[in-house]
Design a protein around this motif. Structure first.
Motif, PDB file in Angstrom:
ATOM      1  N   MET A  81       0.833  -1.069   0.107  1.00 18.65           N
ATOM      2  CA  MET A  81      -0.005  -0.083  -0.005  1.00 18.65           C
ATOM      3  C   MET A  81       0.853   1.467   0.024  1.00 18.65           C
ATOM      4  O   MET A  81       0.707   2.139  -0.573  1.00 18.65           O
ATOM      5  N   ALA A  82       1.974   1.253   0.635  1.00 20.87           N
ATOM      6  CA  ALA A  82       2.650   2.507   0.993  1.00 20.87           C
ATOM      7  C   ALA A  82       3.616   2.842  -0.466  1.00 20.87           C
ATOM      8  O   ALA A  82       3.696   3.779  -0.748  1.00 20.87           O
ATOM      9  N   GLN A  83       4.081   1.508  -1.167  1.00 13.09           N
ATOM     10  CA  GLN A  83       4.504   1.686  -2.296  1.00 13.09           C
ATOM     11  C   GLN A  83       3.593   2.286  -3.562  1.00 13.09           C
ATOM     12  O   GLN A  83       4.021   3.314  -4.305  1.00 13.09           O
ATOM     13  N   GLN A  84       2.310   1.929  -3.510  1.00 14.46           N
ATOM     14  CA  GLN A  84       1.299   2.419  -4.404  1.00 14.46           C
ATOM     15  C   GLN A  84       0.979   3.928  -4.047  1.00 14.46           C
ATOM     16  O   GLN A  84       0.869   4.383  -5.036  1.00 14.46           O
ATOM     17  N   GLU A  85       0.980   4.281  -2.778  1.00 11.01           N
ATOM     18  CA  GLU A  85       0.724   5.720  -2.343  1.00 11.01           C
ATOM     19  C   GLU A  85       1.784   6.589  -2.944  1.00 11.01           C
ATOM     20  O   GLU A  85       1.962   7.608  -3.508  1.00 11.01           O
ATOM     21  N   ARG A  86       3.121   5.790  -2.768  1.00  9.03           N
ATOM     22  CA  ARG A  86       4.486   6.685  -3.401  1.00  9.03           C
ATOM     23  C   ARG A  86       4.462   6.885  -4.948  1.00  9.03           C
ATOM     24  O   ARG A  86       4.601   7.915  -5.401  1.00  9.03           O
ATOM     25  N   SER A  87       4.151   5.732  -5.482  1.00  7.07           N
ATOM     26  CA  SER A  87       3.899   5.715  -7.052  1.00  7.07           C
ATOM     27  C   SER A  87       2.680   6.710  -7.491  1.00  7.07           C
ATOM     28  O   SER A  87       3.082   7.578  -8.363  1.00  7.07           O
ATOM     29  N   ALA A  88       1.391   6.950  -6.712  1.00  3.71           N
ATOM     30  CA  ALA A  88       0.726   8.034  -7.168  1.00  3.71           C
ATOM     31  C   ALA A  88       1.034   9.347  -6.938  1.00  3.71           C
ATOM     32  O   ALA A  88       0.900  10.122  -7.678  1.00  3.71           O
ATOM     33  N   ARG A  89       1.844   9.440  -5.662  1.00  2.42           N
ATOM     34  CA  ARG A  89       2.363  10.769  -5.573  1.00  2.42           C
ATOM     35  C   ARG A  89       3.133  11.197  -6.545  1.00  2.42           C
ATOM     36  O   ARG A  89       3.440  12.237  -7.143  1.00  2.42           O
ATOM     37  N   THR A  90       4.242  10.264  -6.988  1.00  2.95           N
ATOM     38  CA  THR A  90       5.176  10.453  -8.161  1.00  2.95           C
ATOM     39  C   THR A  90       4.576  10.848  -9.346  1.00  2.95           C
ATOM     40  O   THR A  90       4.800  11.812 -10.073  1.00  2.95           O
ATOM     41  N   ARG A  91       3.619  10.063  -9.706  1.00  2.00           N
ATOM     42  CA  ARG A  91       2.847  10.413 -11.079  1.00  2.00           C
ATOM     43  C   ARG A  91       2.206  11.735 -10.947  1.00  2.00           C
ATOM     44  O   ARG A  91       2.268  12.364 -11.992  1.00  2.00           O
ATOM     45  N   ALA A  92       1.545  12.097  -9.755  1.00  2.00           N
ATOM     46  CA  ALA A  92       0.851  13.575  -9.534  1.00  2.00           C
ATOM     47  C   ALA A  92       1.940  14.691  -9.818  1.00  2.00           C
ATOM     48  O   ALA A  92       1.842  15.649 -10.424  1.00  2.00           O
ATOM     49  N   ALA A  93       3.093  14.270  -8.885  1.00  2.00           N
ATOM     50  CA  ALA A  93       4.022  15.320  -9.390  1.00  2.00           C
ATOM     51  C   ALA A  93       4.612  15.402 -10.724  1.00  2.00           C
ATOM     52  O   ALA A  93       4.866  16.506 -10.841  1.00  2.00           O
ATOM     53  N   ILE A  94       4.855  14.414 -11.421  1.00  2.00           N
ATOM     54  CA  ILE A  94       5.235  14.560 -12.875  1.00  2.00           C
ATOM     55  C   ILE A  94       3.954  15.212 -13.736  1.00  2.00           C
ATOM     56  O   ILE A  94       4.392  16.153 -14.535  1.00  2.00           O
ATOM     57  N   LEU A  95       2.685  14.717 -13.385  1.00  2.00           N
ATOM     58  CA  LEU A  95       1.438  15.627 -14.135  1.00  2.00           C
ATOM     59  C   LEU A  95       1.526  17.102 -13.910  1.00  2.00           C
ATOM     60  O   LEU A  95       1.302  18.032 -14.722  1.00  2.00           O
TER      61      LEU A  95
END
Length: 214
Positions: free
Chosen positions: A1-15
């Motif tokens: 779950m923590a990894q998924q949250e980090r991935s989602a934050r990274t994607r949002a930061a790139i967007l």
């Protein structure tokens, strides 16, 4: 779950970083290196989520309607409200700003089978106009598809001219002016009066054009 949250934050930061760079430099002026520097991420992180600059730009354009809240009102009032919501939020949301900048560069990154942002926004407005037609709010001769296309084209032109004149600060006023002129031509007298009254309340006074009351 923590990894998924980090991935989602990274994607949002790139967007967000991509949106900011596209809004400032346009599609041609933006590069993946500029975007990753803005996001403070590696190229590998960007390519994990987006296979190319074109893919990132397509995603920003695709997400545009999701950034504008659906209005509570229905029918013609709903169509008016969603265009005003877009015009008001445009100067505050980097993703919407990027969409406004990218609208002229779509030939470089939008696949023909996906449809461009003009058709995308027409599809957002169409349900409200169909509802207005079914409720008898529109004049019988009004074609809802043509009207949706007209609204998208007029709104796009308004934001381009507003950018040149005021950095888009007066865009909501331009959209209100557009509707104040169009409503008597497309709506029944009763509906036009009701929506015009709502426009005036939203502005705090009747919409003005060149300093004169509409």
């Amino acid at each position: 779950m923590a990894q998924q949250e980090r991935s989602a934050r990274t994607r949002a930061a790139i967007l967000r970083a991509g949106a900011e760079v596209f809004a400032e430099l346009g599609f041609a002026g933006a590069s993946v290196s500029k975007i990753t520097r803005r996001a403070n991420l590696t190229l590998g992180a960007l390519y994990f989520h987006f296979e190319s600059k074109e893919h990132l730009a397509r995603e920003i354009v695709r997400a545009q309607p999701e950034l504008v809240m659906s209005p509570a009102a229905a029918g013609l009032q709903g169509a008016v409200d969603i265009t005003l919501e877009w015009a008001t939020r445009l100067t505050q949301d980097p993703l919407l700003l990027a969409g406004a900048r990218l609208v002229m560069d779509q030939e470089y990154f939008v696949r023909s089978e996906e449809g461009d942002s003009y058709r995308q926004w027409a599809g957002v407005i169409l349900p409200f106009l169909h509802e207005a037609h079914e409720n008898g709010e529109l004049r019988p001769e009004v074609d809802v598809l043509t009207l949706a296309q007209l609204m998208v084209n007029a709104s796009t032109g308004a934001q381009m001219n507003s950018q040149l004149d005021s950095g888009r600060r007066d865009l909501p006023d331009r959209i209100r002016q557009m509707w104040s002129l169009l409503l008597p031509l497309i709506a029944t007298e009763e509906c036009a009066g009701r929506v015009m009254e709502a426009l005036g309340r939203r502005e705090g006074d009747s919409p003005t054009i060149d300093g004169n009351q509409a």
